[in-house]
Design an enzyme around this catalytic site. Sequence first.
Site, PDB file in Angstrom:
ATOM      1  N   LYS A 158     -14.817  -1.714   0.285  1.00 13.93           N
ATOM      2  CA  LYS A 158     -14.889  -3.162   0.492  1.00 13.93           C
ATOM      3  C   LYS A 158     -15.113  -3.476   1.968  1.00 13.93           C
ATOM      4  O   LYS A 158     -14.424  -2.957   2.843  1.00 13.93           O
ATOM      5  CB  LYS A 158     -13.638  -3.858  -0.035  1.00 13.93           C
ATOM      6  CG  LYS A 158     -12.313  -3.260   0.456  1.00 13.93           C
ATOM      7  CD  LYS A 158     -11.105  -3.965  -0.141  1.00 13.93           C
ATOM      8  CE  LYS A 158      -9.800  -3.330   0.317  1.00 13.93           C
ATOM      9  NZ  LYS A 158      -8.600  -4.060  -0.137  1.00 13.93           N
ATOM     10  N   ARG A 175     -12.892   2.191  -4.697  1.00 10.59           N
ATOM     11  CA  ARG A 175     -13.474   0.955  -4.169  1.00 10.59           C
ATOM     12  C   ARG A 175     -13.818   1.103  -2.693  1.00 10.59           C
ATOM     13  O   ARG A 175     -13.075   1.706  -1.922  1.00 10.59           O
ATOM     14  CB  ARG A 175     -12.482  -0.198  -4.354  1.00 10.59           C
ATOM     15  CG  ARG A 175     -12.921  -1.509  -3.719  1.00 10.59           C
ATOM     16  CD  ARG A 175     -12.037  -2.673  -4.107  1.00 10.59           C
ATOM     17  NE  ARG A 175     -10.646  -2.520  -3.713  1.00 10.59           N
ATOM     18  CZ  ARG A 175      -9.793  -3.549  -3.594  1.00 10.59           C
ATOM     19  NH1 ARG A 175     -10.194  -4.779  -3.860  1.00 10.59           N
ATOM     20  NH2 ARG A 175      -8.541  -3.323  -3.254  1.00 10.59           N
ATOM     21  N   HIS A 233      -3.969  -1.116  -6.939  1.00 14.69           N
ATOM     22  CA  HIS A 233      -5.341  -1.566  -6.759  1.00 14.69           C
ATOM     23  C   HIS A 233      -6.312  -0.411  -6.579  1.00 14.69           C
ATOM     24  O   HIS A 233      -7.454  -0.614  -6.166  1.00 14.69           O
ATOM     25  CB  HIS A 233      -5.434  -2.510  -5.547  1.00 14.69           C
ATOM     26  CG  HIS A 233      -4.699  -3.802  -5.731  1.00 14.69           C
ATOM     27  ND1 HIS A 233      -4.675  -4.796  -4.780  1.00 14.69           N
ATOM     28  CD2 HIS A 233      -3.948  -4.269  -6.767  1.00 14.69           C
ATOM     29  CE1 HIS A 233      -3.946  -5.818  -5.215  1.00 14.69           C
ATOM     30  NE2 HIS A 233      -3.494  -5.509  -6.418  1.00 14.69           N
ATOM     31  N   ASP A 256       0.837  -1.201   0.000  1.00 16.02           N
ATOM     32  CA  ASP A 256       0.000   0.000   0.000  1.00 16.02           C
ATOM     33  C   ASP A 256       0.872   1.253   0.000  1.00 16.02           C
ATOM     34  O   ASP A 256       1.891   1.311   0.689  1.00 16.02           O
ATOM     35  CB  ASP A 256      -0.900   0.027   1.237  1.00 16.02           C
ATOM     36  CG  ASP A 256      -2.004  -1.026   1.172  1.00 16.02           C
ATOM     37  OD1 ASP A 256      -1.791  -2.054   0.525  1.00 16.02           O
ATOM     38  OD2 ASP A 256      -3.061  -0.802   1.766  1.00 16.02           O
ATOM     39  N   ASP A 316      -0.446  -2.800  -4.551  1.00 14.38           N
ATOM     40  CA  ASP A 316      -1.667  -2.895  -3.744  1.00 14.38           C
ATOM     41  C   ASP A 316      -2.375  -1.548  -3.815  1.00 14.38           C
ATOM     42  O   ASP A 316      -2.230  -0.834  -4.804  1.00 14.38           O
ATOM     43  CB  ASP A 316      -1.323  -3.296  -2.302  1.00 14.38           C
ATOM     44  CG  ASP A 316      -2.439  -4.106  -1.645  1.00 14.38           C
ATOM     45  OD1 ASP A 316      -3.525  -3.538  -1.439  1.00 14.38           O
ATOM     46  OD2 ASP A 316      -2.225  -5.293  -1.344  1.00 14.38           O
ATOM     47  N   ASP A 317      -3.140  -1.185  -2.799  1.00 15.28           N
ATOM     48  CA  ASP A 317      -3.880   0.074  -2.853  1.00 15.28           C
ATOM     49  C   ASP A 317      -2.926   1.268  -2.892  1.00 15.28           C
ATOM     50  O   ASP A 317      -1.961   1.328  -2.122  1.00 15.28           O
ATOM     51  CB  ASP A 317      -4.788   0.218  -1.626  1.00 15.28           C
ATOM     52  CG  ASP A 317      -5.882  -0.835  -1.583  1.00 15.28           C
ATOM     53  OD1 ASP A 317      -6.319  -1.273  -2.656  1.00 15.28           O
ATOM     54  OD2 ASP A 317      -6.300  -1.205  -0.474  1.00 15.28           O
TER      55      ASP A 317
END
Length: 234
Positions: free
Chosen positions: A108, A106, A72, A28, A49-50
């Site tokens: 989640k 996003r 991401h 991240d 990743d994010d």
Amino acid sequence: MHMAFESCFNVIVSNVLVRAPGFSPNTDGIHVAQTQNIVISDSDIGTGDDCISIVSGSQNVRATDITCGPGHGISIGSLGADNSEAVVSNVVVNRATLTGTSNGVRIKTWQGGSGYARNIKFLNIVMQNVTNPIIIDQNYCDQEKPCHQQSSGVQLSNVLYQNIRGTSASEVAIKFDCSRTVPCREIYLQDVILEPEDGGNGDTVATCQNVRYVNRGKFFPQCTPLRNQRGGRF
């Protein structure tokens, strides 16, 4: 994680450059947890990743002028893992460009959690060849064993998507996969246009399950109800 802000107050992050290979797991870019009053601006993030991850306890988070890719995308969550309570509120993502990412913006959450994520705005965002440009996943399951259906969930409400344009690398440009027992509500879409990358064959689609949404202005693709659909335009 490259940078993590946990249990912090009154944070300013600006002009940050993060670079990691797109295949590097759990990298991240900027992680925000239990933090209030944080501004992230003018930053360029590429990870595996994010690019930015915002998790429980975060309030008054503002991210502006963000470039993301690879990675991401910009994520709120995951929230509610292991039947935990999660609270996130007052998040604004304004002026972002996402290129070649697996997700765009996003949210989640895990089944079985509790609490809420509310008062969230995604504004003035450009998607370039993004696989899941807009996604809400209330059935998130990041484990090898299947996740069983549960009756509780983190409530998502008052989420605005405004002036989001660009291209999707997949057919499903908008995906609202909300909880059957705790549906998403007060989801607003205004001037959202997501078309196929390179003008590909056919059109993009939106799949919407257990969500109540309002669309204003241009909105493409329109939602296609799935089984157990609750809601639609109102």
